[in-house]
Write a protein that holds these residues in place. Structure first.
Motif, short mmCIF file in Angstrom:
data_model
loop_
_atom_site.label_atom_id
_atom_site.label_comp_id
_atom_site.label_asym_id
_atom_site.label_seq_id
_atom_site.Cartn_x
_atom_site.Cartn_y
_atom_site.Cartn_z
N MET A 169 0.84 -1.18 0.00
CA MET A 169 0.00 0.00 0.00
C MET A 169 0.89 1.25 0.00
N ARG A 172 2.35 1.87 -3.42
CA ARG A 172 1.41 2.52 -4.35
C ARG A 172 1.24 3.99 -4.00
N ALA A 173 1.26 4.28 -2.68
CA ALA A 173 1.13 5.68 -2.26
C ALA A 173 2.35 6.49 -2.70
N LYS A 176 2.46 7.54 -6.23
CA LYS A 176 1.52 8.60 -6.60
C LYS A 176 2.02 9.96 -6.13
N ASP A 177 2.51 10.05 -4.90
CA ASP A 177 2.78 11.37 -4.33
C ASP A 177 3.79 11.24 -3.17
N ALA A 180 2.94 13.60 0.08
CA ALA A 180 1.77 13.13 0.81
C ALA A 180 2.11 11.81 1.52
N LYS A 296 -7.22 15.06 -12.63
CA LYS A 296 -8.24 15.99 -12.14
C LYS A 296 -7.59 16.89 -11.09
N PHE B 88 -4.56 9.82 -2.13
CA PHE B 88 -3.94 8.91 -3.09
C PHE B 88 -5.03 8.42 -4.03
N SER B 89 -5.10 9.03 -5.23
CA SER B 89 -6.24 8.79 -6.11
C SER B 89 -6.29 7.36 -6.62
N ASN B 90 -5.13 6.67 -6.62
CA ASN B 90 -5.09 5.30 -7.13
C ASN B 90 -5.43 4.27 -6.06
N LEU B 91 -5.68 4.73 -4.83
CA LEU B 91 -6.02 3.82 -3.74
C LEU B 91 -7.49 4.00 -3.35
N GLU B 95 -8.19 2.27 1.92
CA GLU B 95 -6.72 2.20 1.91
C GLU B 95 -6.10 3.53 2.30
N GLY B 133 -9.70 8.83 -6.27
CA GLY B 133 -9.71 9.75 -7.40
C GLY B 133 -11.09 9.98 -7.98
N THR B 134 -12.05 9.09 -7.66
CA THR B 134 -13.40 9.25 -8.21
C THR B 134 -14.30 10.07 -7.29
#
Lengths: 297, 236
Positions: A169, A172-173, A176-177, A180, A296, B88-91, B95, B133-134
């Motif tokens: 996890m 993946r975080a 992304k950033d 953050a 977005k 975290f838009s992909n999580l 999560e 992200g949604t």
């Protein structure tokens, strides 16, 4: 083409595709987290085969112990590579870190020539792996069957790590950033080291199986395959693990299909990968499963 | 609880913070208001160790924390809800919340806090499996606040929680801030929406081009002439 021949080629294609997939994952994981093409990945792959070779021939270890040591040492080498060549440049422009990757690749290749010698070495294959099995009229070497099986096991484990564990996890975080992720208390350096370790361990697994299939080791053996692993990652959509697997299989099956369709074309086997790359970059530059980078706000 | 003394931050040749002093007492809401580029975010970033302070001291419960790694701050209970939400838009939503509790070990307490966050933000509970992200902007802000609460903060810092949100949602968010505060949380709030911020704050600071030009209890700043002119629109 008879059905048997077709099956034979199919099995070969799946086997080659598995190897491409395993190695493409290493490229894609590092890209996902650092936005860096790790050009030295193919050389990490080469080092794994030599570590296994010396473990067996010089240290006289049984094949399984040699493979295990090769996987562990290669993972550590991957972590070391990131520490030495990429971490000091973490905040530099991306072009600098890319040049560093190319430099690391040349350094490893040339050190390998110095220490291992330029002459090809024959990889010692344990008798278990040289058996031929016959299924109906199709005869297949056991290695060809083992490769996809090991690949599937490795992929299941990787999928579990990335999607079901806390470290996954965090990976993946981080991808992304960065900032953050830091605000969550995640230690970015640990996660990046873990990513290099995992990618390199997969490269070692792929490398050992490669050596069992093509048992000739040379210090530059990672160069051409390295490019193809990279192409497989790009075809699938770099940064996407599923994409790397898909790209690997497309490339592996495609190459075998070219060779199988006409022996006259077999010389163009390597060209196929590059033509495919050009087509993908023209038609869908983000790769088959790649996401559009627009976000977005 | 948090004491900042003479803090300076440089970005290359730009002097973003020119020696500011700031104090956040326990169980209070303190706000820092100011225009774009005044140095509000730089203040928070240097507290969290994301921006390097070039001078001065930051003390948290008496301990000097200036320029320490961010992960240490989080484990001490300093938590930041960053500007622009940065979920975290992909999580998935869940999560994201679990990542807030990344450094925590006690599973029971984590579950307890997760339930508390879902109580505060029922909207998030409906969307646990959705990718962050949604979510809409307001929902993402709720998620960012919920994620920060999952870190079990002692001092919760928020960077422009109302940015880019519809007025009704802004009201919700400030309602939540008050609610969290009632639970005993100390809050440092950064806002361009000076009116909303000063209404909830016990104490306020006005930051202009890297220096604090005014400070005082929230209610006093609200009626201060200069603040009215600069941030609240002049009243006749």
């Amino acid at each position: 083409m008879s059905f048997q021949t077709f099956l034979q080629h199919l099995v070969n294609g799946i086997s080659l595709g598995s190897l491409y997939a395993l190695l493409a994952i290493g490229y894609t994981m590092v890209y996902g987290i650092l936005r860096l093409i790790n050009f030295a990945h193919g050389d990490i792959f080469m080092l794994a085969t030599y570590i296994a070779f010396y473990s067996i021939t010089t240290f006289l270890l049984p094949w399984w112990a040699a493979f295990l040591i090769a996987i562990i040492l290669t993972a550590l080498l991957g972590i070391l590579l990131e520490r030495a060549a990429y971490r000091p440049l973490r905040n530099s422009p991306r072009i600098s870190i890319m040049i560093s990757a190319i430099g690391a690749s040349f350094l490893i290749e040339n050190l390998a020539i110095v220490f291992f010698g330029g002459r090809p070495k024959a990889f010692p294959i344990a008798p278990i792996f040289s058996k031929i099995v016959r299924i109906g009229d199709v005869s297949i070497s056991i290695v060809t069957i083992i490769i996809p099986i090991i690949t599937v096991i490795a992929l299941v484990i990787l999928n579990f790590i990335v999607n079901k564990t806390k470290t996954g996890m965090a990976m993946r975080a981080v991808s992304k950033d960065y900032d953050a992720a830091k605000l969550m208390g995640i230690n970015i350096n640990h996660i990046i080291s873990f990513t290099f370790g995992t990618g390199s361990a997969l490269a070692a697994i792929g490398g050992i199986m490669w050596a069992l299939k093509y048992p000739q080791l040379i210090p530059l053996m990672g160069v051409m395959p390295g490019l193809k692993f990279f192409i497989a990652a790009v075809i699938g959509g770099i940064g996407n693990i599923k994409g790397a697997v898909l790209g690997g299989f497309i490339l592996g099956l495609g190459e075998i299909a070219i060779v199988a369709s006409s022996p006259a074309l077999s010389g163009y086997r390597d060209a196929f990968a590059f033509i495919l790359l050009i087509i993908i970059l023209l038609v869908k530059p983000t790769g088959l499963l790649g996401q559009n980078s627009a976000e977005k706000v | 609880m948090l004491t900042i003394n003479n803090l300076s931050v440089h970005y290359g040749g730009i002097h973003a913070l020119k020696g500011i002093n700031l104090e956040v007492p326990q169980n209070k809401i303190v706000t820092l208001i100011g225009a774009n580029g005044a140095g509000k975010s730089s203040t928070l970033k240097s507290i969290m160790g994301l921006a390097k302070a070039s001078g001065g001291s930051i003390k948290f419960n008496g301990e000097d924390i200036v320029n320490k790694p961010t992960t240490n701050m989080v484990s001490k209970g300093l938590v930041l809800v960053p500007e622009g939400r940065r979920v975290f838009s992909n999580l998935t939503v869940e999560e994201n919340l679990f990542l807030g509790a990344y450094l925590r070990k006690n599973k029971e307490e984590i579950t307890k806090d997760l339930n508390w966050v879902y109580e505060l933000f029922p909207r998030l509970k409906e969307r646990v499996w959705q990718k962050a992200g949604t979510l809409s902007g307001g929902e993402q802000q709720m998620l960012a606040v919920g994620r920060a609460l999952m870190s079990k903060p002692k001092l919760l810092m928020m960077d422009e929680p109302s940015l880019g949100l519809a007025p009704l949602i802004v009201k919700d968010i400030f309602g939540i801030i008050k609610e969290i505060h009632r639970n005993g949380m100390t809050i440092l709030l950064i806002e361009q929406n000076a009116k909303a911020a000063l209404e909830v704050a016990d104490y306020g600071y006005v930051l202009e081009t890297g220096s604090i030009t005014l400070e005082g209890p929230g209610k006093e700043l609200m009626v201060n002439d200069e603040v009215q002119k600069a941030y609240l629109g002049e009243h006749k």
